[in-house]
Design an enzyme around this catalytic site. Sequence first.
Site, mmCIF file in Angstrom:
data_model
loop_
_atom_site.group_PDB
_atom_site.id
_atom_site.type_symbol
_atom_site.label_atom_id
_atom_site.label_comp_id
_atom_site.label_asym_id
_atom_site.label_seq_id
_atom_site.Cartn_x
_atom_site.Cartn_y
_atom_site.Cartn_z
ATOM 1 N N ASP A 217 0.828 -1.204 0.000
ATOM 2 C CA ASP A 217 0.000 0.000 0.000
ATOM 3 C C ASP A 217 0.866 1.261 0.000
ATOM 4 O O ASP A 217 1.857 1.338 0.726
ATOM 5 C CB ASP A 217 -0.846 -0.048 1.289
ATOM 6 C CG ASP A 217 -1.972 0.960 1.300
ATOM 7 O OD1 ASP A 217 -2.806 0.909 0.381
ATOM 8 O OD2 ASP A 217 -2.027 1.780 2.231
ATOM 9 N N GLU A 271 15.207 -14.797 -0.110
ATOM 10 C CA GLU A 271 15.682 -15.822 0.828
ATOM 11 C C GLU A 271 14.638 -16.963 0.926
ATOM 12 O O GLU A 271 14.989 -18.142 0.885
ATOM 13 C CB GLU A 271 15.853 -15.129 2.178
ATOM 14 C CG GLU A 271 16.411 -15.952 3.294
ATOM 15 C CD GLU A 271 16.245 -15.158 4.614
ATOM 16 O OE1 GLU A 271 16.506 -13.950 4.673
ATOM 17 O OE2 GLU A 271 15.824 -15.769 5.592
HETATM 18 C C1 GLC Z 1 -4.213 2.917 -0.710
HETATM 19 C C2 GLC Z 1 -5.413 2.001 -0.589
HETATM 20 C C3 GLC Z 1 -6.574 2.826 -0.180
HETATM 21 C C4 GLC Z 1 -6.284 3.429 1.181
HETATM 22 C C5 GLC Z 1 -4.990 4.221 1.158
HETATM 23 C C6 GLC Z 1 -4.500 4.510 2.529
HETATM 24 O O1 GLC Z 1 -4.356 3.848 -1.708
HETATM 25 O O2 GLC Z 1 -5.602 1.313 -1.780
HETATM 26 O O3 GLC Z 1 -7.768 2.095 -0.152
HETATM 27 O O4 GLC Z 1 -7.323 4.284 1.556
HETATM 28 O O5 GLC Z 1 -3.952 3.516 0.522
HETATM 29 O O6 GLC Z 1 -4.041 3.334 3.142
#
Ligand code: GLC
Length: 568
Positions: A217, A271
């Site tokens: 993310d 790894e």
């Molecule tokens: C990313 C995720 C989204 C979330 C954001 C904050 O863009 O896909 O859904 O709100 O990160 O974590």
Amino acid sequence: MLERTSESLIHQPDPVDAPWWRSAVIYQIYPRSFADSNGDGVGDLPAVTDRLPYLTALGVDAIWLSPFYVSPMADAGYDVTDYRDIDPLFGTLADADAMIARAHELGLRVIVDLVPNHTSNHHVWFEAALAAAPGSPERERYVFRDGKGPDGSEPPNNWKSNFGGSAWQRVDDGQWYLHLFDYHQPDLNWQNPEVRAEFHDIIRYWLDRGVDGFRVDVAHGLVKREGLPDFNGVNHDFGPEGDRLPTNTSPFWDQDGVHEIYAGWRTILDEYTAADPTHERMMCAEAWVQPAERMALYVRDDEFQQAFNFPFLATHWYADALHDVIELSLRSNDSVGAPTTWVLSNHDVVRHASRLGLPQDLPRPNGIGAADPQPDEALGLRRARAATTLMLALPGGAYLYQGEELGLPDSTELPDEVRQDPTFRFTKGVELGRDGCRVPIPWVKDAPSFGFGPSAEAWLPQPAAYGAYAVDQQDGVPGSTLELYRTLLRIRRERRLGNGGMEWLTGFDDDAVVALVNVAGSGERTTVVANLGATPVELPAEAGSVLVASGPLTEEGRLPTDTTVWLG
Ligand code: GLC
């Protein structure tokens, strides 16, 4: 097997022993909206396990699950309090283990979401930071600063949260902390070795539980520019048009320092792969970065194996724009030896069946409401089928978002009081946010919650129109979107299209055509023609017969508007 290389190819085929992720089709499960086993209206892991055979029958290679970790759900689980456990809404660790084991039995790989940019404000680390004094080691895990102005009552800089409002929140003793998203999501301080060590440990924890990799993310956000300078640009300065600023003009996106973090993670994945070469682990970057040369840095051979191709997702339905973004993506990823990873929908954007039914020249909205111009449902579906048929013929990997195989549109009927995306609140309704693409998906037309679960409960209300899109309405029905996806995925696998080379096919009268040949390592050719123009086009006779088409051809065998065909 003979490897074909040719000057006319803008992209060379993969070797026969290419790793699985170079060509994988990965299905995104948004757990709260996929299927519900206990009738509480929120999807869960036991229901995922139950319905895995549906996904093997669809023909995907892997699943990616959006976060299922313990979370107060301020941002639907992207605010994590415990990275090593499952939120009770979704089940238990035993349920996760069972899901992973069952997926593997069925030959599906499992990718989990890793959320390293921020934790929840209820994470023990953040609670300890609040309890500790300014300057303490506890605060050093996050980005705390004194405010500006005589009494420190102004935020430390002018950064805006992606969800609207300031990116700073003041705490009781007067200091401020940074949150690029909701204030329930404090940003971690990635200059702190303790933070780095903790995520190494979390990565190992899930690899030890058997997962095949991670979707990372906000991978472009972890490092902030030294001194946290003011920024007067737009946070979302992203687009395929090529006339916008590089993402790293902003002091919190795409800073060079992120790369050493990922090189460290890759060492861990490698790894595990070395210990069990039949089980190659990988990671995919969620990084909204431009230009393409900067994006390619994330998929160098000591970093991510994949990164979502968001410029492709953001491209409007124009042949020249699609042609250019496909070519640029392949060339820039090829320059570092990486596959291109195509995507059209996910839980953060209006579904492509709705998006492509909107007027072309307007900016893409963050959510569509009842008072907004409505997508043309039939047009959107037709274009979405054509777009997917084009995407799944391209060399590289691809991600599908749950429900797109049904041609599902966004819900555009959600009343304001049920909206849950923090964006809606923080922009005071100026942006509706992402709930419309997150509505629980329909499985059975004539069942409570359209078969999402055993009760009528659904955490977001499903529009009545979803019944017609339910799995049971499409299963085995020739021409349905579900059967189209199944056919595309079968042929893609048989012809190894994900590992193919590619050349452009030219010579059409109409310049509203995107036409290419996917050239397998064996030399087998699959011709792909997408007609984005207003009139039907003649298909090249020498390209073979129709393997699959996103919609019927004309009586004369021409390719109608907004239709894609594979020939071979
Ligand atoms: C990313 C995720 C989204 C979330 C954001 C904050 O863009 O896909 O859904 O709100 O990160 O974590």
